[in-house]
Design a protein around this motif. Structure first.
Motif, PDB file in Angstrom:
ATOM      1  N   ILE A 153       5.665   4.417   0.898  1.00 35.37           N
ATOM      2  CA  ILE A 153       5.079   3.140   1.297  1.00 35.37           C
ATOM      3  C   ILE A 153       4.412   3.288   2.661  1.00 35.37           C
ATOM      4  N   GLU A 154       3.161   2.876   2.728  1.00 35.44           N
ATOM      5  CA  GLU A 154       2.405   2.935   3.977  1.00 35.44           C
ATOM      6  C   GLU A 154       2.448   1.613   4.728  1.00 35.44           C
ATOM      7  N   HIS A 155       2.251   0.517   4.002  1.00 34.99           N
ATOM      8  CA  HIS A 155       2.122  -0.788   4.648  1.00 34.99           C
ATOM      9  C   HIS A 155       2.434  -1.881   3.634  1.00 34.99           C
ATOM     10  N   ILE A 156       3.030  -2.969   4.117  1.00 34.51           N
ATOM     11  CA  ILE A 156       3.289  -4.131   3.274  1.00 34.51           C
ATOM     12  C   ILE A 156       2.677  -5.339   3.964  1.00 34.51           C
ATOM     13  N   PHE A 204       0.861  -1.173   0.000  1.00 39.28           N
ATOM     14  CA  PHE A 204       0.000   0.000   0.000  1.00 39.28           C
ATOM     15  C   PHE A 204       0.901   1.228   0.000  1.00 39.28           C
ATOM     16  N   TYR A 205       0.610   2.183  -0.879  1.00 35.82           N
ATOM     17  CA  TYR A 205       1.505   3.330  -1.013  1.00 35.82           C
ATOM     18  C   TYR A 205       0.746   4.581  -1.434  1.00 35.82           C
ATOM     19  N   GLN A 206       1.412   5.711  -1.214  1.00 34.26           N
ATOM     20  CA  GLN A 206       0.978   7.000  -1.748  1.00 34.26           C
ATOM     21  C   GLN A 206       1.872   7.274  -2.962  1.00 34.26           C
ATOM     22  N   PRO A 207       1.325   7.825  -4.031  1.00 34.41           N
ATOM     23  CA  PRO A 207       2.116   8.013  -5.253  1.00 34.41           C
ATOM     24  C   PRO A 207       3.293   8.980  -5.115  1.00 34.41           C
ATOM     25  N   SER A 208       3.284   9.853  -4.104  1.00 29.31           N
ATOM     26  CA  SER A 208       4.350  10.842  -3.980  1.00 29.31           C
ATOM     27  C   SER A 208       4.728  11.040  -2.521  1.00 29.31           C
TER      28      SER A 208
END
Length: 72
Positions: A45-48, A6-10
């Motif tokens: 990156i928020e979570h893996i 889970f990620y944010q694009p920037s």
């Protein structure tokens, strides 16, 4: 193992839940998955999350499922 990242694009914009996206990568561990994604993208990156067989089967049933591969 397949990991859902889970990620944010920037990294330059404050994170918002509405902007969270995800991708799938194959790696030996969560650490390897993080290194791979951070090395190839500018994502925040928020979570893996590691996917067990049932979770992977569920994710694969989604038409948007695509395993992301990075050039090594």
């Amino acid at each position: 193992m397949i990991f859902k990242v889970f990620y944010q694009p920037s990294k330059k914009i404050n994170p918002r839940r509405e902007n969270t996206q995800s991708l799938y990568v194959e790696a030996q561990s969560q650490v390897d998955a993080r290194i791979m994604v951070e090395g190839e993208t500018a994502y925040n990156i928020e979570h893996i999350e590691g996917l067990d067989p049932k979770a992977l089967e569920y994710e694969q049933s989604n038409p948007d499922y695509k395993l992301t591969e990075f050039n090594k």
